[in-house]
Scaffold this active site. Structure first.
Site, PDB file in Angstrom:
ATOM      1  N   LYS A  69     -25.806  38.423  40.681  1.00 41.83           N
ATOM      2  CA  LYS A  69     -25.102  37.504  41.567  1.00 41.83           C
ATOM      3  C   LYS A  69     -26.074  36.654  42.399  1.00 41.83           C
ATOM      4  CE  LYS A  69     -20.898  39.261  40.657  1.00 41.83           C
ATOM      5  NZ  LYS A  69     -21.038  40.482  39.867  1.00 41.83           N
TER       6      LYS A  69
HETATM    7  C1  LIG Z   1     -20.130  41.108  38.941  1.00 41.95           C
HETATM    8  C2  LIG Z   1     -20.721  42.143  38.066  1.00 41.95           C
HETATM    9  C3  LIG Z   1     -20.322  42.297  36.727  1.00 41.95           C
HETATM   10  C4  LIG Z   1     -19.191  41.515  36.124  1.00 41.95           C
HETATM   11  O1  LIG Z   1     -19.422  40.140  36.057  1.00 41.95           O
HETATM   12  P1  LIG Z   1     -18.175  39.136  35.865  1.00 41.95           P
HETATM   13  O2  LIG Z   1     -18.760  37.788  35.992  1.00 41.95           O
HETATM   14  O3  LIG Z   1     -17.221  39.464  36.965  1.00 41.95           O
HETATM   15  O4  LIG Z   1     -17.586  39.413  34.535  1.00 41.95           O
HETATM   16  C5  LIG Z   1     -20.996  43.223  35.948  1.00 41.95           C
HETATM   17  N1  LIG Z   1     -21.985  43.985  36.454  1.00 41.95           N
HETATM   18  C6  LIG Z   1     -22.383  43.867  37.736  1.00 41.95           C
HETATM   19  C7  LIG Z   1     -23.469  44.747  38.238  1.00 41.95           C
HETATM   20  C8  LIG Z   1     -21.775  42.952  38.584  1.00 41.95           C
HETATM   21  O5  LIG Z   1     -22.161  42.845  39.859  1.00 41.95           O
END
Ligand SMILES: *Cc1c(COP(=O)(O)O)cnc(C)c1O
Length: 462
Positions: free
Chosen positions: A110
């Site tokens: 993120k």
């Molecule tokens: C947000 C997240 C996901 C999922 O990603 P999406 O874009 O919501 O499909 C998977 N793994 C981790 C560690 C995340 O923080």
């Protein structure tokens, strides 16, 4: 580049318009009018992450930000990543590669989007001498990434909603121990989807969101998808993948944002065979791929909490393409979903999906086994989400093809689960000493929009 809503009420919007409003007033998601085309063989000459990011992101922004200014914003954003290489790779079995996307300040992918979006907001805000209030619903990692990024801004306040008892203690500490005056962590007595619904209802209330200068940085914000396209290209370039090789990406998936970025990459010219949707027990997407029916079930709490999501919000963007970009057909399906909790697609549409996507569900026991096995066999620790990506890619069993598994988080973020699997404790890096010392400060609210509206009214940045 111009943007429109998947449900048709808005069109001809600029990047800046959609960055600030996040969700269309008809409840639809913003998508670009067309896909910029990239010649992979030309692009391959660039193997510097920030330079590549500029090439990929610039066409989506267009006139809005000068190319040289965008370059500075990108360079600064990725300076904050800990390793010399922003993305690193770890080979496990032959042709099995983990794409490590957790070298940013909050140890999950993120950070790629948040560290850049917040400065882009700041850039626009300083042009107009304005302030902004960001509202975020998080299953854990988006919130910590947003808070870290906003902590460095003097123009933005962030109101961050997370579900009570459904995030890891490391994630919670990341959100609640900064004590920044512009940071408002809010625990909601509900699930991630409840948090997301509160955000959506605040966003669609245009009078309120305009009065209090509100924007959202959820996974439904287009700019996050756009920024995440970059590491798909980077992975292939860094690993010397030629245009006609058959390769797959396996992506731990919740809201369908990260994997949808890979889909957009393919539309732009990324040479990929299959995108593997790797899910936990919250398997709405896996069920859809297998049955052609998208149906909402209640959310199950698992050891991969960042994927404990009942509805994959970004899926509407793919649905829009499946409906051949018809906003009325997309609206119809989404209304069915709202009224009946499900919709089905035609076998023709289903076949289109299966041309690009495969899917597998990996349960908690398998996750634990995968973490343990990987540690024993390769002396390498993976987090529960990455384990789901790895498990799904192995079940698909394309062992004669290169498989890239997105490593979405660092294992220390989920140390409870990981320590149980590997049988000993993990030590966080000294970067987090202060976080472990500081007291946790946060608001604790019922699952209702009223309290959230009130805290914004009392504390908005003006
Ligand atoms: C947000 C997240 C996901 C999922 O990603 P999406 O874009 O919501 O499909 C998977 N793994 C981790 C560690 C995340 O923080």
């Amino acid at each position: 580049m111009k943007y429109l809503s998947t449900r048709g009420s808005e069109k001809d919007l600029t990047f800046k318009d959609i960055l600030f409003s996040g969700l269309a007033s008809d409840g639809g998601l913003y998508v670009p009018e067309k896909w910029p085309q990239i010649n992979y063989n030309e692009l391959k000459k660039i193997d510097n992450y920030s330079e590549l990011a500029l090439e990929i992101i610039y066409p989506f922004i267009g006139e809005d930000i000068k190319r040289t200014e965008l370059k500075d914003l990108i360079d600064n954003a990725y300076d904050k990543f800990s390793k010399n290489e922003i993305v690193t790779f770890k080979g496990l079995k032959q042709r099995e590669h983990i794409v490590e996307l957790f070298n940013g300040p909050t140890l999950a992918f993120k950070d790629f989007a948040m560290q850049l979006i917040v400065p882009i907001f700041d850039y626009y805000l300083s042009q107009e001498n304005k302030k902004l209030n960001l509202i975020v619903a998080t299953s854990g990692d988006t919130g910590s990434a947003a808070i870290n990024a906003v902590n460095q801004s003097s123009k933005i306040n962030v109101f961050c909603l997370f579900p009570k008892g459904r995030i890891s203690s490391f994630q919670k500490k990341q959100m609640t121990t900064t004590h920044g005056e512009n940071i408002f962590p809010i625990e909601v007595d509900g699930t991630f989807d409840d948090c997301q619904n509160i955000v959506k209802s605040i966003l669609v209330d245009r009078d309120f969101s305009e009065e209090f200068s509100i924007a959202a940085v959820n996974s439904i914000n287009w700019s996050r998808v756009m920024i995440q396209i970059v590491y798909y290209f980077y992975t292939l370039i860094k690993n010397n993948i030629s245009e006609n090789e058959t390769i797959n990406f396996s992506v731990p998936t919740g809201n369908f944002g990260d994997i949808y970025a890979g889909y957009v990459g393919i539309k732009m010219g990324l040479p990929v065979n299959k995108l593997i949707i790797a899910t936990n027990e919250n398997d709405i997407l896996d069920r859809f791929i297998n049955s052609g029916t998208y149906s909402i079930e209640s959310v199950t709490k698992t050891t991969s909490p960042s994927m404990d999501i009942a509805i994959a919000s970004n899926f509407e963007r793919l649905l829009f393409d499946l409906c051949k970009k018809s906003t009325s057909l997309t609206s119809e399906k989404m209304n069915d979903l709202k009224n009946n909790k499900f919709f089905s697609v035609s076998s023709e549409q289903s076949d289109l999906v299966k041309k690009i996507f495969s899917s597998k569900m990996i349960n908690q026991n398998e996750v634990s086994d995968l973490i343990k096995e990987t540690y024993n066999q390769f002396n390498y620790i993976i987090d529960p989400h990455t384990a789901i990506g790895l498990g799904a890619s192995r079940l698909l069993n394309e062992i004669d093809q290169n498989n890239f598994i997105l490593g979405t988080a660092h294992p220390i973020k989920f140390s409870d689960t990981v320590e149980k699997a590997i049988g000993h404790s993990m030590q966080p890096s000294s970067d987090f000493n202060e976080m472990f010392k500081n007291e946790e400060k946060f608001y604790s609210f019922k699952n209702s929009v009223e309290e959230v509206r009130n805290i914004i009214k009392d504390n908005y940045s003006k």
